[in-house]
Design a protein around this motif. Sequence first.
Motif, PDB file in Angstrom:
ATOM      1  N   ALA A   9      -6.030   7.346  -2.223  1.00  0.00           N
ATOM      2  CA  ALA A   9      -4.951   6.355  -2.152  1.00  0.00           C
ATOM      3  C   ALA A   9      -5.549   4.957  -2.051  1.00  0.00           C
ATOM      4  O   ALA A   9      -6.670   4.785  -1.571  1.00  0.00           O
ATOM      5  N   ALA A  10      -4.773   3.982  -2.500  1.00  0.00           N
ATOM      6  CA  ALA A  10      -5.216   2.592  -2.434  1.00  0.00           C
ATOM      7  C   ALA A  10      -4.016   1.705  -2.115  1.00  0.00           C
ATOM      8  O   ALA A  10      -2.875   2.074  -2.367  1.00  0.00           O
ATOM      9  N   GLN A  11      -4.321   0.555  -1.542  1.00  0.00           N
ATOM     10  CA  GLN A  11      -3.274  -0.444  -1.294  1.00  0.00           C
ATOM     11  C   GLN A  11      -3.728  -1.770  -1.840  1.00  0.00           C
ATOM     12  O   GLN A  11      -4.913  -2.045  -1.952  1.00  0.00           O
ATOM     13  N   TRP A  12      -2.779  -2.609  -2.191  1.00  0.00           N
ATOM     14  CA  TRP A  12      -3.140  -3.943  -2.622  1.00  0.00           C
ATOM     15  C   TRP A  12      -3.159  -4.862  -1.411  1.00  0.00           C
ATOM     16  O   TRP A  12      -2.453  -4.638  -0.433  1.00  0.00           O
ATOM     17  N   PRO A  13      -3.987  -5.891  -1.450  1.00  0.00           N
ATOM     18  CA  PRO A  13      -4.032  -6.830  -0.324  1.00  0.00           C
ATOM     19  C   PRO A  13      -2.721  -7.614  -0.215  1.00  0.00           C
ATOM     20  O   PRO A  13      -2.083  -7.923  -1.215  1.00  0.00           O
ATOM     21  N   ARG A 131      -4.787 -19.800   3.736  1.00  0.00           N
ATOM     22  CA  ARG A 131      -4.435 -18.624   2.944  1.00  0.00           C
ATOM     23  C   ARG A 131      -5.198 -17.434   3.532  1.00  0.00           C
ATOM     24  O   ARG A 131      -6.425 -17.498   3.675  1.00  0.00           O
ATOM     25  N   VAL A 132      -4.467 -16.370   3.857  1.00  0.00           N
ATOM     26  CA  VAL A 132      -5.071 -15.205   4.503  1.00  0.00           C
ATOM     27  C   VAL A 132      -4.716 -13.941   3.728  1.00  0.00           C
ATOM     28  O   VAL A 132      -3.542 -13.684   3.437  1.00  0.00           O
ATOM     29  N   MET A 133      -5.744 -13.153   3.390  1.00  0.00           N
ATOM     30  CA  MET A 133      -5.545 -11.847   2.743  1.00  0.00           C
ATOM     31  C   MET A 133      -5.844 -10.769   3.778  1.00  0.00           C
ATOM     32  O   MET A 133      -6.840 -10.854   4.495  1.00  0.00           O
ATOM     33  N   TYR A 134      -4.979  -9.740   3.830  1.00  0.00           N
ATOM     34  CA  TYR A 134      -5.197  -8.674   4.806  1.00  0.00           C
ATOM     35  C   TYR A 134      -4.692  -7.340   4.281  1.00  0.00           C
ATOM     36  O   TYR A 134      -3.919  -7.278   3.327  1.00  0.00           O
ATOM     37  N   THR A 135      -5.182  -6.273   4.890  1.00  0.00           N
ATOM     38  CA  THR A 135      -4.699  -4.918   4.613  1.00  0.00           C
ATOM     39  C   THR A 135      -4.208  -4.299   5.909  1.00  0.00           C
ATOM     40  O   THR A 135      -4.500  -4.799   7.001  1.00  0.00           O
ATOM     41  N   ILE A 136      -3.482  -3.196   5.762  1.00  0.00           N
ATOM     42  CA  ILE A 136      -2.969  -2.454   6.911  1.00  0.00           C
ATOM     43  C   ILE A 136      -3.541  -1.044   6.827  1.00  0.00           C
ATOM     44  O   ILE A 136      -3.240  -0.304   5.877  1.00  0.00           O
ATOM     45  N   PRO A 137      -4.405  -0.634   7.767  1.00  0.00           N
ATOM     46  CA  PRO A 137      -5.009   0.695   7.710  1.00  0.00           C
ATOM     47  C   PRO A 137      -3.952   1.801   7.630  1.00  0.00           C
ATOM     48  O   PRO A 137      -2.906   1.730   8.281  1.00  0.00           O
ATOM     49  N   GLY A 138      -4.234   2.789   6.784  1.00  0.00           N
ATOM     50  CA  GLY A 138      -3.341   3.936   6.634  1.00  0.00           C
ATOM     51  C   GLY A 138      -2.222   3.719   5.635  1.00  0.00           C
ATOM     52  O   GLY A 138      -1.446   4.627   5.359  1.00  0.00           O
ATOM     53  N   ARG A 139      -2.127   2.545   5.065  1.00  0.00           N
ATOM     54  CA  ARG A 139      -1.066   2.243   4.101  1.00  0.00           C
ATOM     55  C   ARG A 139      -1.558   2.555   2.698  1.00  0.00           C
ATOM     56  O   ARG A 139      -2.726   2.339   2.367  1.00  0.00           O
ATOM     57  N   ASN A 141      -0.282   2.147  -1.522  1.00  0.00           N
ATOM     58  CA  ASN A 141       0.663   1.717  -2.529  1.00  0.00           C
ATOM     59  C   ASN A 141       0.478   2.480  -3.832  1.00  0.00           C
ATOM     60  O   ASN A 141       1.381   2.500  -4.649  1.00  0.00           O
ATOM     61  N   GLU A 142      -0.680   3.039  -4.012  1.00  0.00           N
ATOM     62  CA  GLU A 142      -1.009   3.771  -5.249  1.00  0.00           C
ATOM     63  C   GLU A 142      -1.742   5.059  -4.895  1.00  0.00           C
ATOM     64  O   GLU A 142      -2.468   5.121  -3.915  1.00  0.00           O
ATOM     65  N   THR A 143      -1.571   6.068  -5.753  1.00  0.00           N
ATOM     66  CA  THR A 143      -2.334   7.310  -5.629  1.00  0.00           C
ATOM     67  C   THR A 143      -3.243   7.409  -6.852  1.00  0.00           C
ATOM     68  O   THR A 143      -2.804   7.201  -7.969  1.00  0.00           O
ATOM     69  N   VAL A 144      -4.501   7.722  -6.617  1.00  0.00           N
ATOM     70  CA  VAL A 144      -5.473   7.882  -7.691  1.00  0.00           C
ATOM     71  C   VAL A 144      -5.646   9.389  -7.899  1.00  0.00           C
ATOM     72  O   VAL A 144      -6.265  10.058  -7.080  1.00  0.00           O
ATOM     73  N   PRO A 145      -5.092   9.956  -8.995  1.00  0.00           N
ATOM     74  CA  PRO A 145      -5.011  11.410  -9.139  1.00  0.00           C
ATOM     75  C   PRO A 145      -6.294  12.125  -9.530  1.00  0.00           C
ATOM     76  O   PRO A 145      -6.404  13.318  -9.327  1.00  0.00           O
ATOM     77  N   ASN A 146      -7.283  11.440 -10.105  1.00  0.00           N
ATOM     78  CA  ASN A 146      -8.460  12.184 -10.577  1.00  0.00           C
ATOM     79  C   ASN A 146      -9.599  12.112  -9.615  1.00  0.00           C
ATOM     80  O   ASN A 146      -9.798  11.298  -8.814  1.00  0.00           O
TER      81      ASN A 146
END
Length: 146
Positions: A9-13, A131-139, A141-146
């Motif tokens: 899984a992946a999330q965008w910032p 300007r601040v970019m951040y992620t949220i652990p465990g979130r 937005n996308e599933t990478v199937p392969n």
Amino acid sequence: MSQLKKARAAQWPLVSEFTFSFDDTISDVSGVMRSFGANFADQAIAEIINLPEAAVVIGGEIVVETAGAGPTAYTVSLGDSAMPNRYAAAVDLKTAGRTPLTLTGYRSSENLRLTIGSTVANATAGKATVRVMYTIPGRANETVPN
């Protein structure tokens, strides 16, 4: 012992911005209205960006768009209530330019605080964007199937 598998899984910032001019005002952490340098005695300390629980700052910058004029020293720091300069310390607002944030890997549960430092004279010019970019652990937005 747990058996771990590769991440699929992946999330965008997420990105948040706050722009201020020397003569704008804000309610500081004590509830008093302060300027961003138009009154050098103000020394504003204000929460400017809300972060969700456990957010991790992964990038960002302070961009001085219009150089400040007037004060002998005119700076901005970015942090939180525990460490007022966690992400940036005494960035000079008298020089136009870009200063990247210091990335710490810290999981924050606090909003970001901006601290203005100004001495001797009132500012008569100045504009900057945080300007601040951040992620949220465990979130995810996308599933990478392969």
